[in-house]
Design an enzyme around this catalytic site. Structure first.
Site, mmCIF file in Angstrom:
data_model
loop_
_atom_site.group_PDB
_atom_site.id
_atom_site.type_symbol
_atom_site.label_atom_id
_atom_site.label_comp_id
_atom_site.label_asym_id
_atom_site.label_seq_id
_atom_site.Cartn_x
_atom_site.Cartn_y
_atom_site.Cartn_z
ATOM 1 N N LYS A 186 -2.906 3.504 6.292
ATOM 2 C CA LYS A 186 -3.040 2.041 6.269
ATOM 3 C C LYS A 186 -1.771 1.369 6.773
ATOM 4 O O LYS A 186 -1.831 0.396 7.521
ATOM 5 C CB LYS A 186 -3.284 1.548 4.838
ATOM 6 N N THR A 233 0.833 -1.201 0.000
ATOM 7 C CA THR A 233 0.000 0.000 0.000
ATOM 8 C C THR A 233 0.866 1.248 0.000
ATOM 9 O O THR A 233 1.978 1.239 0.555
ATOM 10 C CB THR A 233 -0.953 0.034 1.213
ATOM 11 N N ASP A 287 -7.645 -3.708 0.101
ATOM 12 C CA ASP A 287 -8.473 -2.817 -0.712
ATOM 13 C C ASP A 287 -9.743 -2.585 0.089
ATOM 14 O O ASP A 287 -10.375 -3.531 0.572
ATOM 15 C CB ASP A 287 -8.776 -3.377 -2.102
ATOM 16 N N PHE A 340 -7.696 8.555 9.053
ATOM 17 C CA PHE A 340 -7.501 9.150 7.720
ATOM 18 C C PHE A 340 -8.810 9.020 6.949
ATOM 19 O O PHE A 340 -9.805 8.497 7.462
ATOM 20 C CB PHE A 340 -6.336 8.443 6.988
ATOM 21 N N HIS A 356 -12.888 -2.331 10.134
ATOM 22 C CA HIS A 356 -12.947 -3.287 9.038
ATOM 23 C C HIS A 356 -11.569 -3.899 8.784
ATOM 24 O O HIS A 356 -11.423 -5.086 8.587
ATOM 25 C CB HIS A 356 -13.463 -2.563 7.788
HETATM 26 P P1 ITT Z 1 -3.558 1.822 -1.550
HETATM 27 O O1 ITT Z 1 -4.344 1.429 -2.774
HETATM 28 O O2 ITT Z 1 -2.151 2.231 -1.884
HETATM 29 O O3 ITT Z 1 -3.614 0.798 -0.472
HETATM 30 P P2 ITT Z 1 -5.666 3.776 -1.225
HETATM 31 O O4 ITT Z 1 -5.922 4.864 -0.231
HETATM 32 O O5 ITT Z 1 -5.775 4.144 -2.686
HETATM 33 O O6 ITT Z 1 -4.223 3.160 -0.914
HETATM 34 P P3 ITT Z 1 -7.892 1.987 -1.600
HETATM 35 O O7 ITT Z 1 -7.725 1.957 -3.073
HETATM 36 O O8 ITT Z 1 -8.166 0.702 -0.893
HETATM 37 O O9 ITT Z 1 -6.581 2.572 -0.894
HETATM 38 O O10 ITT Z 1 -9.000 3.059 -1.259
HETATM 39 C C1 ITT Z 1 -9.616 3.027 -0.030
HETATM 40 C C2 ITT Z 1 -10.215 4.387 0.282
HETATM 41 O O11 ITT Z 1 -11.349 4.151 1.133
HETATM 42 C C3 ITT Z 1 -9.253 5.252 1.069
HETATM 43 O O12 ITT Z 1 -8.470 6.076 0.230
HETATM 44 C C4 ITT Z 1 -10.213 6.036 1.960
HETATM 45 O O13 ITT Z 1 -10.752 7.115 1.247
HETATM 46 C C5 ITT Z 1 -11.322 5.028 2.226
HETATM 47 N N1 ITT Z 1 -11.012 4.239 3.443
HETATM 48 C C6 ITT Z 1 -10.626 2.944 3.529
HETATM 49 N N2 ITT Z 1 -10.385 2.588 4.796
HETATM 50 C C7 ITT Z 1 -10.614 3.679 5.536
HETATM 51 C C8 ITT Z 1 -10.507 3.956 6.916
HETATM 52 O O14 ITT Z 1 -10.066 3.047 7.780
HETATM 53 N N3 ITT Z 1 -10.846 5.170 7.323
HETATM 54 C C9 ITT Z 1 -11.273 6.126 6.464
HETATM 55 N N4 ITT Z 1 -11.364 5.960 5.149
HETATM 56 C C10 ITT Z 1 -11.037 4.742 4.675
#
Ligand code: ITT
Length: 198
Positions: free
Chosen positions: A12, A7, A69, A150, A178
């Site tokens: 994360k 990631t 994801d 975040f 989650h």
């Molecule tokens: P990576 O792909 O590099 O892991 P990303 O931020 O692009 O980073 P995702 O494609 O999985 O990750 O997108 C998930 C999005 O969902 C993330 O950018 C947040 O906007 C939201 N999200 C996921 N988990 C969250 C959390 O624990 N708290 C708040 N928002 C979250």
């Protein structure tokens, strides 16, 4: 045995590290193994995108890789933003602009039930794939609260806590999130398969 965290999201990385460390598993960032990969997320499901990220980082590092994801699914929006949570409202938005866009869209909506979902995929150089899922239920607040976490954390009221996700300490968030649920389920599977000895 160490796992590379596939990631680029700093929030994360710290959560995944902590959750895995509590199970005596070491998670290292891509930067720590000299990688700077940004994998294009062309899948249409959490599973497809997690697999793309884990496989790319595993292939590039030669080490087992764990990808998350995840996203926010809002009932009144038919499950949106879902897989597209990170670009909801436009790629260039900051976290606060993005949740402001969500709040604006939901301005007049009374039904505010939502959930965060996470799909964890781990791929190993021997080709084995392990996946697990986790969810956290709650509702979308009318205004942001708190400064932790975040993404959408300030606008997500966590069911049963009376607090937004951003008002929880990192330990409290990992206990109910989650991502925490998915990673703990993943570690149980890993242990059952005898893939990891503490
Ligand atoms: P990576 O792909 O590099 O892991 P990303 O931020 O692009 O980073 P995702 O494609 O999985 O990750 O997108 C998930 C999005 O969902 C993330 O950018 C947040 O906007 C939201 N999200 C996921 N988990 C969250 C959390 O624990 N708290 C708040 N928002 C979250």
């Amino acid at each position: 045995m160490k796992f590379v965290l596939a990631t680029a999201n700093k929030g994360k990385i710290s959560e995944m590290r902590e959750i895995l460390a509590a199970r005596s598993i070491e998670g290292v960032s891509q930067a720590e193994v000299g990688l700077a990969l940004e994998v294009e997320e062309i899948g249409t499901t959490f599973m497809e995108n997690a697999l793309l990220k884990a496989q790319a980082v595993c292939a590039a590092s030669g080490l087992p890789a764990i990808a998350d994801d995840s996203g926010l699914m809002v009932d009144a929006l038919g499950g949106e933003p879902g897989v597209y949570s990170s670009s909801f409202g436009g790629e260039a938005l900051s976290d606060s602009e993005r949740y402001a866009y969500l709040l604006k869209k939901m301005e007049n909506m009374e039904q505010r039930d939502a959930k965060f979902v996470s799909t964890i995929v781990c791929t190993s150089p021997d080709g084995e794939i392990i996946s697990a899922e986790g969810e956290c239920h709650g509702e979308i607040l009318h205004a942001p609260r708190g400064s932790g976490g975040f993404g959408y954390d300030p606008v997500f009221l966590v069911k049963g806590t009376g607090k937004s996700m951003a008002e929880l300490s990192p330990e409290e968030k990992n206990a109910v999130s989650h991502r925490g649920a998915a990673l703990r389920a993943f570690v149980s599977l890993l242990e059952k398969r005898g893939k990891y000895d503490k």
